[in-house]
Design a protein around this motif. Structure first.
Motif, PDB file in Angstrom:
ATOM      1  N   PHE A  34       9.961   3.723   8.862  1.00  0.00           N
ATOM      2  CA  PHE A  34       8.759   3.088   9.366  1.00  0.00           C
ATOM      3  C   PHE A  34       8.131   2.431   8.317  1.00  0.00           C
ATOM      4  O   PHE A  34       7.424   1.411   8.598  1.00  0.00           O
ATOM      5  CB  PHE A  34       7.745   4.169  10.050  1.00  0.00           C
ATOM      6  CG  PHE A  34       8.482   4.976  11.233  1.00  0.00           C
ATOM      7  CD1 PHE A  34       9.113   4.118  12.078  1.00  0.00           C
ATOM      8  CD2 PHE A  34       8.361   6.310  11.474  1.00  0.00           C
ATOM      9  CE1 PHE A  34       9.696   4.782  13.274  1.00  0.00           C
ATOM     10  CE2 PHE A  34       8.760   6.981  12.447  1.00  0.00           C
ATOM     11  CZ  PHE A  34       9.538   6.129  13.382  1.00  0.00           C
ATOM     12  N   ALA A  35       8.000   2.967   7.205  1.00  0.00           N
ATOM     13  CA  ALA A  35       7.217   2.742   5.920  1.00  0.00           C
ATOM     14  C   ALA A  35       7.946   1.231   5.428  1.00  0.00           C
ATOM     15  O   ALA A  35       7.093   0.316   5.029  1.00  0.00           O
ATOM     16  CB  ALA A  35       7.357   3.681   4.800  1.00  0.00           C
ATOM     17  N   ILE A  36       9.184   1.104   5.413  1.00  0.00           N
ATOM     18  CA  ILE A  36       9.730   0.068   4.886  1.00  0.00           C
ATOM     19  C   ILE A  36       9.606  -1.070   5.960  1.00  0.00           C
ATOM     20  O   ILE A  36       9.294  -2.312   5.393  1.00  0.00           O
ATOM     21  CB  ILE A  36      11.463   0.347   4.719  1.00  0.00           C
ATOM     22  CG1 ILE A  36      11.772   1.100   3.667  1.00  0.00           C
ATOM     23  CG2 ILE A  36      12.092  -1.072   4.585  1.00  0.00           C
ATOM     24  CD1 ILE A  36      13.084   1.566   3.257  1.00  0.00           C
ATOM     25  N   ALA A  37       9.721  -0.620   7.169  1.00  0.00           N
ATOM     26  CA  ALA A  37       9.312  -1.633   8.248  1.00  0.00           C
ATOM     27  C   ALA A  37       8.034  -2.220   7.962  1.00  0.00           C
ATOM     28  O   ALA A  37       7.566  -3.532   8.393  1.00  0.00           O
ATOM     29  CB  ALA A  37       9.660  -1.236   9.597  1.00  0.00           C
ATOM     30  N   ALA A  38       7.064  -1.595   7.775  1.00  0.00           N
ATOM     31  CA  ALA A  38       5.386  -1.848   7.544  1.00  0.00           C
ATOM     32  C   ALA A  38       5.380  -2.586   6.019  1.00  0.00           C
ATOM     33  O   ALA A  38       4.283  -3.027   5.849  1.00  0.00           O
ATOM     34  CB  ALA A  38       4.666  -0.659   7.817  1.00  0.00           C
ATOM     35  N   GLY A  39       6.317  -2.547   5.066  1.00  0.00           N
ATOM     36  CA  GLY A  39       6.300  -2.899   3.657  1.00  0.00           C
ATOM     37  C   GLY A  39       5.190  -1.980   3.024  1.00  0.00           C
ATOM     38  O   GLY A  39       4.563  -2.190   2.076  1.00  0.00           O
ATOM     39  N   VAL A  40       5.164  -0.508   3.271  1.00  0.00           N
ATOM     40  CA  VAL A  40       4.580   0.467   2.777  1.00  0.00           C
ATOM     41  C   VAL A  40       5.465   1.175   1.922  1.00  0.00           C
ATOM     42  O   VAL A  40       6.556   1.520   2.296  1.00  0.00           O
ATOM     43  CB  VAL A  40       3.910   1.340   3.983  1.00  0.00           C
ATOM     44  CG1 VAL A  40       3.436   2.659   3.413  1.00  0.00           C
ATOM     45  CG2 VAL A  40       2.748   0.782   4.648  1.00  0.00           C
TER      46      VAL A  40
ATOM     47  N   ASP B  77       0.925  -1.214   0.084  1.00  0.00           N
ATOM     48  CA  ASP B  77      -0.098  -0.134   0.243  1.00  0.00           C
ATOM     49  C   ASP B  77       0.665   1.344  -0.187  1.00  0.00           C
ATOM     50  O   ASP B  77       1.982   1.242   0.133  1.00  0.00           O
ATOM     51  CB  ASP B  77      -0.980   0.050   1.310  1.00  0.00           C
ATOM     52  CG  ASP B  77      -2.005  -0.960   1.172  1.00  0.00           C
ATOM     53  OD1 ASP B  77      -2.365  -1.159   0.063  1.00  0.00           O
ATOM     54  OD2 ASP B  77      -2.938  -1.327   2.043  1.00  0.00           O
ATOM     55  N   GLU B  78       0.270   2.506  -0.216  1.00  0.00           N
ATOM     56  CA  GLU B  78       1.075   3.627  -0.336  1.00  0.00           C
ATOM     57  C   GLU B  78       0.579   4.732   0.521  1.00  0.00           C
ATOM     58  O   GLU B  78      -0.593   4.842   0.838  1.00  0.00           O
ATOM     59  CB  GLU B  78       0.707   4.191  -1.961  1.00  0.00           C
ATOM     60  CG  GLU B  78       1.270   2.891  -2.932  1.00  0.00           C
ATOM     61  CD  GLU B  78       1.065   3.558  -4.564  1.00  0.00           C
ATOM     62  OE1 GLU B  78       1.584   2.835  -5.387  1.00  0.00           O
ATOM     63  OE2 GLU B  78       0.103   4.286  -4.601  1.00  0.00           O
ATOM     64  N   ILE B  79       1.480   5.476   0.849  1.00  0.00           N
ATOM     65  CA  ILE B  79       1.102   6.860   1.776  1.00  0.00           C
ATOM     66  C   ILE B  79       1.749   7.925   1.062  1.00  0.00           C
ATOM     67  O   ILE B  79       3.014   7.807   0.569  1.00  0.00           O
ATOM     68  CB  ILE B  79       1.515   6.526   3.242  1.00  0.00           C
ATOM     69  CG1 ILE B  79       0.684   5.456   3.927  1.00  0.00           C
ATOM     70  CG2 ILE B  79       1.564   7.942   3.704  1.00  0.00           C
ATOM     71  CD1 ILE B  79       1.435   5.312   5.295  1.00  0.00           C
ATOM     72  N   ILE B  80       1.259   8.984   0.788  1.00  0.00           N
ATOM     73  CA  ILE B  80       1.541  10.024   0.205  1.00  0.00           C
ATOM     74  C   ILE B  80       2.218  11.119   1.409  1.00  0.00           C
ATOM     75  O   ILE B  80       1.391  11.563   2.257  1.00  0.00           O
ATOM     76  CB  ILE B  80       0.588  10.994  -0.674  1.00  0.00           C
ATOM     77  CG1 ILE B  80       0.130   9.977  -1.784  1.00  0.00           C
ATOM     78  CG2 ILE B  80       0.998  12.200  -1.296  1.00  0.00           C
ATOM     79  CD1 ILE B  80      -1.123  10.641  -2.571  1.00  0.00           C
ATOM     80  N   ILE B  81       3.565  11.660   1.104  1.00  0.00           N
ATOM     81  CA  ILE B  81       3.971  12.641   1.951  1.00  0.00           C
ATOM     82  C   ILE B  81       4.644  13.484   1.177  1.00  0.00           C
ATOM     83  O   ILE B  81       5.527  13.228   0.479  1.00  0.00           O
ATOM     84  CB  ILE B  81       5.289  11.726   2.851  1.00  0.00           C
ATOM     85  CG1 ILE B  81       4.614  10.287   3.342  1.00  0.00           C
ATOM     86  CG2 ILE B  81       5.565  12.719   4.189  1.00  0.00           C
ATOM     87  CD1 ILE B  81       5.630   9.540   4.422  1.00  0.00           C
TER      88      ILE B  81
END
Length: 396
Positions: free
Chosen positions: A129-135, A114-118
């Motif tokens: 954090f994103a890499i750890a969550a697979g995001v 999944d994706e989060i826009i920042i």
């Protein structure tokens, strides 16, 4: 030999801390290093918080409640109410720093891929954090020429896909010091509701806004109750970085229930640190007034002095205690390491945070650094003098 995971290999080094070995080596060789690389304030922690730990009479250091103590969460809710953020204790989960709250948020709302826009540049650990969550982080660039204001909403909409789960902002911003206006928050709220996304706001620098501007929380925005997730922390507010107490706050009951499962997996937040944090809520407003006045003075001095250096461009922060400066060099990673290894002015050098690590887009920020004005003005004065002379030597 067993191999390291792809995830582990992909975890980025902290741009704030990766040069520490070079700084330590410089100190061992007699150099004094002025640290502008890390947001560790020199402001004293409120005495009321320290006394609460010193004078405590606990006989058994038990597990605390997974979600944090009732007393602390109830007092936190009252603190938020004073800031026009109306939440109940049940809307709050106490975490081990704001970092854990961010990790819980990502784990709660997003699946692998999944994706989060920042908006970038952003707090470097968001990448970790994103890499750890697979995001997957999807960056939208803000520019120094615009003082790192919110990019046009159209730029966000272009990036939304079926995999997009959230937009994440830091307000006021680390590393930029930019303060999002109420109008900008409302624009983000519109897009979050239109596309059924979460809006996550890291609001740990709420108290530090300047020039009469007020912080507007995503939890103040009407109609965003099921979309808004706020991350907070005592670290910078009370100069209590070592307490490692933060929180996740949301009116969305499913987010709370799911985040609680992540919280249960780590058992509980630290007891003594919660005691200190609860007591810190008694800190008088005069403390923050004095701290803000000090930071404004430091900011104005640092920005003015940096602007005098030929080839340097600096964005003026409206909050927090960081600024981004663009230097007349091609690679600030190399320049920052050179400062620690090879450059001294009267036995001193300066430690910077190369800004490329605050971007997700390869190549951006290579000529920028983040500076934290958390030191008194005499140290800032010496640091700028060192930087000015170092640039002359480095550029040749």
């Amino acid at each position: 030999m067993p191999t390291i995971s792809n995830k582990g290999q992909s975890m980025p080094s902290s741009p704030i801390r990766k040069l520490v070995p070079f700084a330590e080596h410089a100190k061992k060789n007699g150099a004094k290093v002025i640290h502008l690389n890390i947001g560790q304030p020199d402001i004293k922690t409120p005495k009321v918080a320290l006394d609460a730990v010193k004078n405590n009479t606990l006989e058994i250091l038990e597990y605390s409640r997974t979600e944090g103590s009732d007393a602390y969460r109830e007092k936190l809710a009252k603190y938020y109410a004073k800031n026009d953020i109306l939440v109940d204790a049940q809307d709050i989960i106490i975490t081990t720093g704001g970092s854990e709250a961010l990790a819980f948020a990502m784990g709660t709302i997003a699946d692998m891929g999944d994706e989060i826009i920042i908006p970038e540049p952003f707090y470097a650990n968001y990448n970790g954090f994103a890499i750890a969550a697979g995001v997957r982080v999807v960056p939208v660039e803000s520019r120094i020429e615009d003082n790192f204001a919110l990019p046009p909403i159209e730029e966000f909409e272009k990036l939304i896909t079926p995999s997009t789960r959230a937009i994440l902002i830091c307000n006021p911003g680390n590393p930029t010091g930019y303060l999002y206006s109420q109008e900008e928050i409302k624009k983000l709220a519109v897009i979050a509701k239109k596309h059924d996304l979460f809006l996550i706001a890291d609001e740990v620098y709420r108290e530090f806004t300047y020039e009469g501007k007020e912080h507007y929380s995503i939890l103040q925005e009407p109609g965003l109750e099921n979309h808004a997730i706020m991350v907070d922390s005592v670290s910078k507010r009370y100069s209590m970085c070592g307490a490692r107490i933060g929180c996740l706050v949301t009116k969305n009951k499913e987010v709370i229930a799911t985040s609680m499962k992540f919280a249960q997996a780590r058992l509980s937040p630290p007891t003594y640190a919660q005691i200190a944090s609860e007591a810190a809520l008694e800190t008088p407003q005069s403390y923050f007034d004095e701290v803000k006045e000090e930071y404004v003075s430091r900011r104005d001095f640092l920005v003015a002095e940096l602007s005098k250096i030929e080839g340097v461009k600096v964005a003026k922060p409206q909050g927090a205690f960081y600024c981004i400066a663009e230097l007349p060099v091609n690679d600030t990673d190399d320049f920052s390491q050179w400062l620690l290894e090879d450059y001294r002015l009267n036995g001193e050098t300066v430690m910077l945070a190369p800004a490329a690590g605050f971007y997700s887009t390869p190549g951006l920020g290579k000529n920028q650094v983040r500076l934290a004005y958390v030191l008194e003005k005499e140290s800032l004065k010496r640091a700028v003098a060192i930087l000015k002379e170092a640039l002359k030597s480095y550029i040749g």
